[in-house]
Design a protein around this motif. Sequence first.
Motif, PDB file in Angstrom:
ATOM      1  N   UNK A   1     -59.258   4.504  -4.488  1.00 51.20           N
ATOM      2  CA  UNK A   1     -58.256   3.648  -3.864  1.00 51.20           C
ATOM      3  C   UNK A   1     -57.382   2.996  -4.945  1.00 51.20           C
ATOM      4  N   UNK A   2     -58.018   2.620  -6.030  1.00 47.73           N
ATOM      5  CA  UNK A   2     -57.256   2.013  -7.126  1.00 47.73           C
ATOM      6  C   UNK A   2     -56.239   3.011  -7.694  1.00 47.73           C
ATOM      7  N   UNK A   3     -56.685   4.250  -7.811  1.00 49.52           N
ATOM      8  CA  UNK A   3     -55.776   5.288  -8.309  1.00 49.52           C
ATOM      9  C   UNK A   3     -54.609   5.496  -7.326  1.00 49.52           C
ATOM     10  N   UNK A   4     -54.921   5.434  -6.045  1.00 51.57           N
ATOM     11  CA  UNK A   4     -53.848   5.570  -5.040  1.00 51.57           C
ATOM     12  C   UNK A   4     -52.836   4.451  -5.187  1.00 51.57           C
ATOM     13  N   UNK A   5     -53.325   3.240  -5.357  1.00 47.07           N
ATOM     14  CA  UNK A   5     -52.409   2.094  -5.506  1.00 47.07           C
ATOM     15  C   UNK A   5     -51.491   2.307  -6.710  1.00 47.07           C
ATOM     16  N   UNK A   6     -52.103   2.779  -7.794  1.00 50.53           N
ATOM     17  CA  UNK A   6     -51.304   3.030  -9.005  1.00 50.53           C
ATOM     18  C   UNK A   6     -50.246   4.107  -8.724  1.00 50.53           C
TER      19      UNK A   6
ATOM     20  N   UNK B   1     -47.432  -4.857  -5.009  1.00 51.41           N
ATOM     21  CA  UNK B   1     -47.293  -6.332  -5.093  1.00 51.41           C
ATOM     22  C   UNK B   1     -46.362  -6.857  -3.994  1.00 51.41           C
ATOM     23  N   UNK B   2     -45.443  -6.026  -3.555  1.00 52.38           N
ATOM     24  CA  UNK B   2     -44.521  -6.453  -2.509  1.00 52.38           C
ATOM     25  C   UNK B   2     -45.257  -6.667  -1.176  1.00 52.38           C
ATOM     26  N   UNK B   3     -46.394  -6.005  -1.035  1.00 51.52           N
ATOM     27  CA  UNK B   3     -47.131  -6.096   0.231  1.00 51.52           C
ATOM     28  C   UNK B   3     -48.017  -7.342   0.293  1.00 51.52           C
ATOM     29  N   UNK B   4     -48.196  -7.960  -0.855  1.00 54.43           N
ATOM     30  CA  UNK B   4     -48.932  -9.221  -0.890  1.00 54.43           C
ATOM     31  C   UNK B   4     -50.286  -9.093  -0.180  1.00 54.43           C
ATOM     32  N   UNK B   5     -51.086  -8.135  -0.642  1.00 60.42           N
ATOM     33  CA  UNK B   5     -52.342  -7.824   0.055  1.00 60.42           C
ATOM     34  C   UNK B   5     -53.426  -8.850  -0.274  1.00 60.42           C
ATOM     35  N   UNK B   6     -54.116  -9.345   0.744  1.00 62.44           N
ATOM     36  CA  UNK B   6     -55.226 -10.262   0.467  1.00 62.44           C
ATOM     37  C   UNK B   6     -56.298  -9.568  -0.375  1.00 62.44           C
TER      38      UNK B   6
ATOM     39  N   UNK C   1     -61.217  -2.065   3.769  1.00 67.53           N
ATOM     40  CA  UNK C   1     -60.384  -3.162   4.224  1.00 67.53           C
ATOM     41  C   UNK C   1     -59.059  -3.167   3.449  1.00 67.53           C
ATOM     42  N   UNK C   2     -59.140  -2.797   2.190  1.00 69.15           N
ATOM     43  CA  UNK C   2     -57.921  -2.712   1.385  1.00 69.15           C
ATOM     44  C   UNK C   2     -56.966  -1.651   1.961  1.00 69.15           C
ATOM     45  N   UNK C   3     -57.541  -0.487   2.290  1.00 67.98           N
ATOM     46  CA  UNK C   3     -56.710   0.581   2.884  1.00 67.98           C
ATOM     47  C   UNK C   3     -56.078   0.056   4.180  1.00 67.98           C
ATOM     48  N   UNK C   4     -56.876  -0.676   4.940  1.00 66.39           N
ATOM     49  CA  UNK C   4     -56.386  -1.179   6.233  1.00 66.39           C
ATOM     50  C   UNK C   4     -55.230  -2.167   6.029  1.00 66.39           C
ATOM     51  N   UNK C   5     -55.402  -3.093   5.096  1.00 69.05           N
ATOM     52  CA  UNK C   5     -54.319  -4.041   4.829  1.00 69.05           C
ATOM     53  C   UNK C   5     -53.072  -3.317   4.335  1.00 69.05           C
ATOM     54  N   UNK C   6     -53.295  -2.377   3.441  1.00 69.34           N
ATOM     55  CA  UNK C   6     -52.165  -1.645   2.857  1.00 69.34           C
ATOM     56  C   UNK C   6     -51.394  -0.923   3.974  1.00 69.34           C
ATOM     57  N   UNK C   7     -52.164  -0.335   4.883  1.00 67.72           N
ATOM     58  CA  UNK C   7     -51.552   0.394   6.005  1.00 67.72           C
ATOM     59  C   UNK C   7     -50.739  -0.544   6.901  1.00 67.72           C
ATOM     60  N   UNK C   8     -51.346  -1.647   7.303  1.00 64.99           N
ATOM     61  CA  UNK C   8     -50.677  -2.577   8.226  1.00 64.99           C
ATOM     62  C   UNK C   8     -49.442  -3.188   7.560  1.00 64.99           C
TER      63      UNK C   8
ATOM     64  N   UNK D   1     -44.120  -5.268   6.531  1.00 59.18           N
ATOM     65  CA  UNK D   1     -43.420  -6.063   5.526  1.00 59.18           C
ATOM     66  C   UNK D   1     -41.899  -6.040   5.678  1.00 59.18           C
ATOM     67  N   UNK D   2     -41.398  -5.264   6.630  1.00 58.87           N
ATOM     68  CA  UNK D   2     -39.965  -5.334   6.924  1.00 58.87           C
ATOM     69  C   UNK D   2     -39.682  -6.250   8.117  1.00 58.87           C
TER      70      UNK D   2
END
Lengths: 387, 443
Positions: free
Chosen positions: B209-214, B321-326, B333-340, B345-346
């Motif tokens: 998941x970290x690699x995906x974020x990068x 960083x624009x998504x301001x993920x908790x 849960x990270x994937x879920x936040x990133x998805x939502x 965010x628009x």
Amino acid sequence: MTDIRDGNGLAAAEKLYTQYGSRARELKASGKKVIGYLSALGPVEIMTAAGVLPIRLKGNVSEAISKGDAYMETIVCPFVRNVFDLAVKGKYDFLDGMVLPHQCDSIDRTNETWSYTLGLPYWHFLNVPHVTDDPSIAFMKEILRIFIKTLEKFTGKAITDQAIADAVKAHNNNRKLMRELYDLRKSNPPLISGSEMMKVLVAAMSIPVEESSALIEAVMKEVKERKPAAANPKAKRIMLIGDQIDDVAVIEAIESTGAYLVMDDLSTGSKMYWQDVDATADPVQGIAERYLRKLKIPTTFVGSADTYQGILEERFGHMKKYVNEFKVDGAILFIYKYCDPYGFEVPAIKSYVEAAGAPVLYLEDEYSTSSLARVKTRIEAFLEMIA
Amino acid sequence: MAEEKKGRAVATSTAAKIPKFVRGNLSATLKAKEEGKKVAAAFIADGQDEIMRAMDIVPAWGESFSGVCAAKRDAEKYLQKAESDNFSRSLCTYATCNIGFDMMREELGGATPEGAPWGGMGRPDMMLGNGQLLCDPRFKWPQATQHYQQDVPVFVTNMYYPPWDPNADHHEQEAIYVKYAADELRETVKFCEKITGKKMDWDRLAATVELSDKTWDLFIDTYELRKHIPTPMDTGDAMNTMVPLTFNLGTQEAYDFYVDLNAELRQKIADGVGVANPEKYRIIWAAGLPSWFALGDFQYFNGKGVVFPVEVTYRGCEKIERLDLPKTNDPLEHIAWRWVRYWTHWYDAAKKRPGSTPKVERIIEYIEDYKCDGAVFHSAFSCRSWHAGIMQQAATLKKVYKDIPILIMEGDIVDISSYNEADTHNRIDAFIETLAASKKRQG
Ligand code: SF4
Ligand code: SF4
């Protein structure tokens, strides 16, 4: 108010069917709020509990789309397009608002087209999941609660658990009565014709639940008093399968050949009436379970059986029951063009229902009478084939 | 999808590596058995990528295979096969093309049908669907396929995001959606564990998941280089360079690809090399999957000095960083936040502009950032998911933003029967005239 007396149930249904929305218009004039909704996923119990009139929107198969296409793509399901067109043209100008349940892409992806074009005071997209596991039930309850809150805000009145429980009772009773009316189709010939039944089904979705129940009771009484016609052993008994068929055109095409339409698996018909809401301590729980797990529509189905045959039984087993209980000789699968949810199920339904003993005619069509002649020819050929 | 009969010459040399990715993904499904790996029929943009990668499950991307068939103009035989068993031609053609292929393979007892583009795709051990807010075929297609591959289990998960409603507070609803999506991802893991007989390695998942974020971040950084005038890369290439992000997320190869692309775009900028010479008009590809059999149309645009420095399609990521993920230690849960948040965010921007919608806000943001003069949408008849609602987006854009030239092209992703090259080029020419007039008006 629609005059429902002994002996005039069918006439009342006919009137409500031909002047669709007339009762909503009257109630609106008397100060009641009217909320339109699409599809069998509209949680009518909650709307009834809110004190608004829920009216399921229908299109008009005889009316060509003339305004809606300026806003909505032609790749959207023709039923949705047709209803939208009527709404744009002002046919539903009595609506205070609408609820679009997330039934399919044709509804989901046009949510903004509807809401921005119509600009109604109340709008809600009910995000019904497509999966039925435990997390989905929990989620469904959450989104029903959000829906409740928006309605409370709109009407300015709290929706109590008691009001929801009462509405559940009223709608369950309504469903029970409709199932009893369906029972009268089991005889040979059926006591009520397919096109009469369609008019009752359509009328019922446009009026308050108590009036709908009174209507069904009046119709039942009336048709039970009919002198039994002589059985016609040659007439084929047909079941119609599909989503929202809400007009008698196709049914008349079937029955004008001498066949009887005795059963359906339509979202305007048995799908709406076969499953009750369980009375649960938290009334929203029962509603969530009914709409998500009990209602058999292609976008809220997930198989849990270990084998494919088992999954088919879960998914279409009720149709096998209908074939047996209503002595169905043949089924017509009537699917609208561009409908992915039903379209992808065609081979599975067809082979399942055929294995249950009823040959199936699959028709893909528009929501329009413009192709009726072709449809009729295909139906006639099918009936000849199974004769 | 990188190879098409008309031989679109890619503008970047990095994009020329894409066929290797696509072929690699297809052949991995064919080699999986020998390697003792399980194959999952899967869908892009379903949030399941990292789970599969962390469990060594080989994804069989039906959408990619259908895209390849379309690009090679070799889909008709599969479409017809599906049609022969009553799958309508109006259904999603990615699905029907793939189902037709699967039907043929089953008739051959699992052997790859002869002449399958790029060697075809392997038979899956499982099918992973997703009843998400994107499309119905993502769960109806696996269910329909099971009719022909009855022993292959189907698992459908559900990942939603709050629907846009200008009167609702989506922030209040986000947590409900994230919880649901995370719960559903947990169900996906359980299912994959059952089929593979292996337990999830949670540390490995977290690293993936970290690699995906990068990769998300690098992708955006790279694509933002296209803001340069003249743009060093346009949508014609992006329809290829999306492959690693879309089909290989969570792999080092995907990340490395964007390192290379980034370097190449920087070099082009340094050298002053643009896609069109001279660059006359900059257009946003505002929505729609492309006609894979007609990617050459982008060159037609380019040849007339029209470039697409940005597109909404396949830009399936955002700067993290624009998504301001908790913060969370749970990768699901990270994937879920990133998805939502990717979707929501628009929403705040849309709320600020009366009459706007998040989809339109996104287009406006890109128009401004990439200095676009007009917008092109493509409406593919067989996919409601991305294409229903385009007219509304176009009308809203004009209403709440400005009266910019807009072209809505009509066609399909796979089915070539509705395509007419001469007509398409005529429509493009007319659009360019509108652009010219509009630019003149603005001085
Ligand atoms: S007919 Fe199909 S596409 Fe149309 S509303 Fe019903 S489920 Fe949706
Ligand atoms: S997004 Fe469109 S093309 Fe992709 S699977 Fe869904 S319907 Fe098909």
